[in-house]
Write a protein that holds these residues in place. Sequence first.
Motif, mmCIF file in Angstrom:
data_model
loop_
_atom_site.group_PDB
_atom_site.id
_atom_site.type_symbol
_atom_site.label_atom_id
_atom_site.label_comp_id
_atom_site.label_asym_id
_atom_site.label_seq_id
_atom_site.Cartn_x
_atom_site.Cartn_y
_atom_site.Cartn_z
ATOM 1 N N GLY A 245 74.191 39.735 -4.312
ATOM 2 C CA GLY A 245 72.839 40.194 -4.026
ATOM 3 C C GLY A 245 72.310 39.692 -2.709
ATOM 4 O O GLY A 245 71.388 40.285 -2.139
ATOM 5 N N SER A 246 72.864 38.574 -2.213
ATOM 6 C CA SER A 246 72.440 38.053 -0.907
ATOM 7 C C SER A 246 73.642 37.614 -0.085
ATOM 8 O O SER A 246 73.515 36.785 0.800
ATOM 9 N N ARG A 247 74.795 38.147 -0.411
ATOM 10 C CA ARG A 247 76.007 37.693 0.270
ATOM 11 C C ARG A 247 76.120 38.306 1.659
ATOM 12 O O ARG A 247 75.567 39.368 1.954
ATOM 13 N N ALA A 248 76.844 37.597 2.491
ATOM 14 C CA ALA A 248 77.149 38.072 3.840
ATOM 15 C C ALA A 248 78.568 37.638 4.177
ATOM 16 O O ALA A 248 79.202 36.886 3.420
ATOM 17 N N TRP A 249 79.054 38.106 5.313
ATOM 18 C CA TRP A 249 80.450 37.882 5.678
ATOM 19 C C TRP A 249 80.541 37.417 7.123
ATOM 20 O O TRP A 249 79.726 37.797 7.958
ATOM 21 N N ALA A 250 81.529 36.577 7.372
ATOM 22 C CA ALA A 250 81.836 36.162 8.745
ATOM 23 C C ALA A 250 83.308 36.461 9.001
ATOM 24 O O ALA A 250 84.171 36.130 8.177
ATOM 25 N N VAL A 251 83.566 37.113 10.129
ATOM 26 C CA VAL A 251 84.935 37.429 10.537
ATOM 27 C C VAL A 251 85.269 36.551 11.732
ATOM 28 O O VAL A 251 84.533 36.536 12.721
ATOM 29 N N ILE A 252 86.383 35.818 11.646
ATOM 30 C CA ILE A 252 86.761 34.851 12.667
ATOM 31 C C ILE A 252 88.012 35.343 13.390
ATOM 32 O O ILE A 252 89.052 35.579 12.760
ATOM 33 N N PHE A 253 87.907 35.474 14.720
ATOM 34 C CA PHE A 253 89.032 35.926 15.544
ATOM 35 C C PHE A 253 89.570 34.760 16.381
ATOM 36 O O PHE A 253 88.782 33.993 16.948
ATOM 37 N N PRO A 254 90.882 34.651 16.529
ATOM 38 C CA PRO A 254 91.455 33.606 17.383
ATOM 39 C C PRO A 254 91.491 34.034 18.843
ATOM 40 O O PRO A 254 91.181 35.182 19.188
ATOM 41 N N GLY A 255 91.917 33.108 19.688
ATOM 42 C CA GLY A 255 92.169 33.445 21.081
ATOM 43 C C GLY A 255 93.548 34.055 21.250
ATOM 44 O O GLY A 255 94.257 34.333 20.274
ATOM 45 N N THR A 256 93.920 34.263 22.506
ATOM 46 C CA THR A 256 95.210 34.899 22.792
ATOM 47 C C THR A 256 96.365 34.009 22.372
ATOM 48 O O THR A 256 96.350 32.802 22.593
ATOM 49 N N GLU A 298 81.166 45.191 0.504
ATOM 50 C CA GLU A 298 80.688 46.507 0.094
ATOM 51 C C GLU A 298 79.873 47.147 1.202
ATOM 52 O O GLU A 298 79.407 46.465 2.130
ATOM 53 N N ALA A 299 79.714 48.437 1.127
ATOM 54 C CA ALA A 299 78.961 49.181 2.145
ATOM 55 C C ALA A 299 77.560 48.590 2.307
ATOM 56 O O ALA A 299 76.871 48.317 1.319
ATOM 57 N N GLY A 300 77.166 48.388 3.538
ATOM 58 C CA GLY A 300 75.838 47.857 3.826
ATOM 59 C C GLY A 300 75.774 46.353 3.929
ATOM 60 O O GLY A 300 74.728 45.813 4.307
ATOM 61 N N ASP A 301 76.861 45.632 3.593
ATOM 62 C CA ASP A 301 76.848 44.175 3.699
ATOM 63 C C ASP A 301 76.704 43.743 5.156
ATOM 64 O O ASP A 301 77.188 44.411 6.074
ATOM 65 N N GLN A 302 76.042 42.595 5.351
ATOM 66 C CA GLN A 302 75.851 42.056 6.693
ATOM 67 C C GLN A 302 77.075 41.259 7.125
ATOM 68 O O GLN A 302 77.691 40.553 6.325
ATOM 69 N N VAL A 303 77.399 41.366 8.419
ATOM 70 C CA VAL A 303 78.590 40.714 8.957
ATOM 71 C C VAL A 303 78.220 39.985 10.246
ATOM 72 O O VAL A 303 77.473 40.506 11.085
ATOM 73 N N ALA A 304 78.759 38.764 10.382
ATOM 74 C CA ALA A 304 78.729 38.039 11.653
ATOM 75 C C ALA A 304 80.162 37.952 12.151
ATOM 76 O O ALA A 304 81.081 37.702 11.374
ATOM 77 N N ALA A 305 80.373 38.169 13.448
ATOM 78 C CA ALA A 305 81.706 38.127 14.037
ATOM 79 C C ALA A 305 81.761 37.000 15.053
ATOM 80 O O ALA A 305 80.833 36.826 15.854
ATOM 81 N N ASP A 327 80.179 51.431 7.674
ATOM 82 C CA ASP A 327 80.422 50.677 6.439
ATOM 83 C C ASP A 327 79.599 49.398 6.357
ATOM 84 O O ASP A 327 79.119 49.028 5.280
ATOM 85 N N TYR A 328 79.459 48.700 7.486
ATOM 86 C CA TYR A 328 78.853 47.369 7.465
ATOM 87 C C TYR A 328 77.773 47.248 8.531
ATOM 88 O O TYR A 328 77.720 48.021 9.486
ATOM 89 N N GLU A 329 76.936 46.243 8.360
ATOM 90 C CA GLU A 329 75.846 45.986 9.291
ATOM 91 C C GLU A 329 76.201 44.756 10.125
ATOM 92 O O GLU A 329 76.137 43.630 9.640
ATOM 93 N N LEU A 330 76.607 44.993 11.364
ATOM 94 C CA LEU A 330 76.948 43.895 12.266
ATOM 95 C C LEU A 330 75.651 43.272 12.777
ATOM 96 O O LEU A 330 74.935 43.855 13.577
ATOM 97 N N LYS A 331 75.369 42.052 12.327
ATOM 98 C CA LYS A 331 74.086 41.422 12.632
ATOM 99 C C LYS A 331 74.171 40.399 13.754
ATOM 100 O O LYS A 331 73.173 40.158 14.441
ATOM 101 N N PHE A 332 75.352 39.780 13.924
ATOM 102 C CA PHE A 332 75.433 38.709 14.920
ATOM 103 C C PHE A 332 76.856 38.600 15.440
ATOM 104 O O PHE A 332 77.818 38.787 14.690
ATOM 105 N N VAL A 333 76.977 38.292 16.746
ATOM 106 C CA VAL A 333 78.281 38.049 17.374
ATOM 107 C C VAL A 333 78.177 36.756 18.179
ATOM 108 O O VAL A 333 77.248 36.570 18.966
ATOM 109 N N LEU A 334 79.138 35.866 17.961
ATOM 110 C CA LEU A 334 79.235 34.599 18.695
ATOM 111 C C LEU A 334 80.559 34.582 19.439
ATOM 112 O O LEU A 334 81.611 34.774 18.833
ATOM 113 N N THR A 335 80.514 34.375 20.759
ATOM 114 C CA THR A 335 81.739 34.323 21.543
ATOM 115 C C THR A 335 81.753 33.055 22.388
ATOM 116 O O THR A 335 80.708 32.495 22.729
#
Length: 473
Positions: A245-256, A298-305, A327-335
Amino acid sequence: MAEATPAGSGAAPVPVPSVDGMLRIRGGVGGLSFQFEELLAGASALDGIVRELAAVDEEAEAVRRALFPYQYDSYTSGSNAITAVGEAARAVRRVRTELERLGSAVRASHREYEFAEARNTLILRIGRTGPAFGPLWGLFGLPPVTLLDTVEDGLDVAPERLSRLLGLPAGQTGSGGPGGGVRDAVRGLTDAAGLDFLHPRPVRIIGRDTWREEADVSPAGLLLRAEAVGRDSGAIEVLRLGESGSRAWAVIFPGTQLDGLPQGTNPFDAGGIAEGLGYDSAETAAAVRRALAEAGAEAGDQVAAVGYSQGGIHAMNLGRDKAFLADYELKFVLTAGSPVGGIEPPAGTSSLHLEHEADWVPGADGQPNPDTKDRVTVTLTSPIPGPEWLGPGLGPGHAMGRYADAARDVAASRDPSLAASTAALAAVVGAGGTATVTRFSLRREPMPPGRGGRPGAASGLPREENSPRGKLR
C-alpha cells in the motif's frame, strides 16, 4: 542561489552558485532558473491583480454615474456620495498604475538577468577554451578552469573523448559534426566496420537471488550499494521498500565493467556505454522493466533509480523509455560521475547529480546538466593529493569513495536546493529499515557467428583501483 551583492547596497544583485563547504550547488529551488521562473510567476500574479483592479475601477465608475440622478433628492449628501466613490476609484487607479509599473520592472529585471547569464556563459566558454585567455583566467578572480569544464567544452573533439571513454584507438568513433554531438558520434561508431559489437543487442535475465536485510537508503548508502553491485559482473539490484500500500522500489546500476572482451555479453561493458549514450539504454531499460515485474512491482509503483558512472546513464534513460513510464512512476534519479547532461527527465521526476571538478567522465557527453527546479547538480571541489593521480583507472576524481563522502555531506547540508532534493528522495525510499533485495544477473545476447570486432580491441585499458576483476567504472 546566493547573491554576490548584499541587499540594500544599491548595486544590482549578481547571482552566484551556492557553495556549502566543498560542494558547489547548481539548480533546484535555490537555482537561477527557478528564480527566473519565480520572477515571471510574480509578474503574472501582478498582472492578475491589475486586471481585478481594472474591473473594480470600472465598477466604481458605473456606481458613480448611477448616483447622479439621486443628487437632486439631497444635494449635499448626493454630492458627497458621488465625490467619495470618485475618490475611491482614483485610489484604485493609482494602485493599479503602480502595480503595472512594478510588473514591468520585474519583467525587465528578468530580461537583464537572462542577458547577463547568457553573456557570462559565453565569456566563461571563451575564457576556458581561448588560448589567449585560459592560462590567465584565474587572475581575473573568475572560477578556475577545471578538468570537467575542459571536457564539457571540448565538443570539437567529442569523437576522441569517446575513444578514451570506450578504451578504443582514437579516430574510430566517427565524427559528431557541428551540432551532432556525442549521440551521433556513438551511432557512427557502432556502424563502423569491425565495431558492430558495440551495437545494442537484447539483454535478458539469467538468474536472481533474493534476501532481506537492513538497507541504508541515504544517498551515500545507495551509492555504496552501486559499488557493491559492481563487483558482480552484469548484475543490478532491485530493492523493495515499505509495506503493501505504500511500497516503493529502488533500482541500483553499477559502473562500467571491463572484465572481458568488448564483444562479450556483459551489458555493462563498453557496449553498455554506447547503448546508453547513443541508444537511450533501450535494451537495458527493457530488462529492468522485466526485473521489476519479477520482483513483484505493480503498475503505478514509484521507483528511484541510482547509478554510478555508466550506471547513471542507464538510470536517467529510464525516464526516456515510454514503456517503462507506462508501467511505473519514476520519481527520483541519483547519479555519481555520470555524463547525463543531454538526458532530460520526465515531468515530475527529481534528480540529483554528483560530479567532481577533477573527474572528466561526467563531461564526456559535452553538455553540462541543466539548471532546473527539479534537477540539482553538486560539483565537488575537494582537493586531490598528487600521488593519487598516479594510480590506475579513470583518475582519482572518479573514485566512488569521494562520491560517497560527498553524498553524506549532501544529506547533512542545509542548502535549500539540497534539502529539497534529499527530501524528494526520502519521500520515495523512506528512512530505511528492512528491505527485500533481489540481485538480478543480466546478459547481453552474444554476437551472431562470424561477426564481431577485432580480438583484443580492448587491450591496454586502464583498470580501476581496488577491483580484483579489473573492472573499470
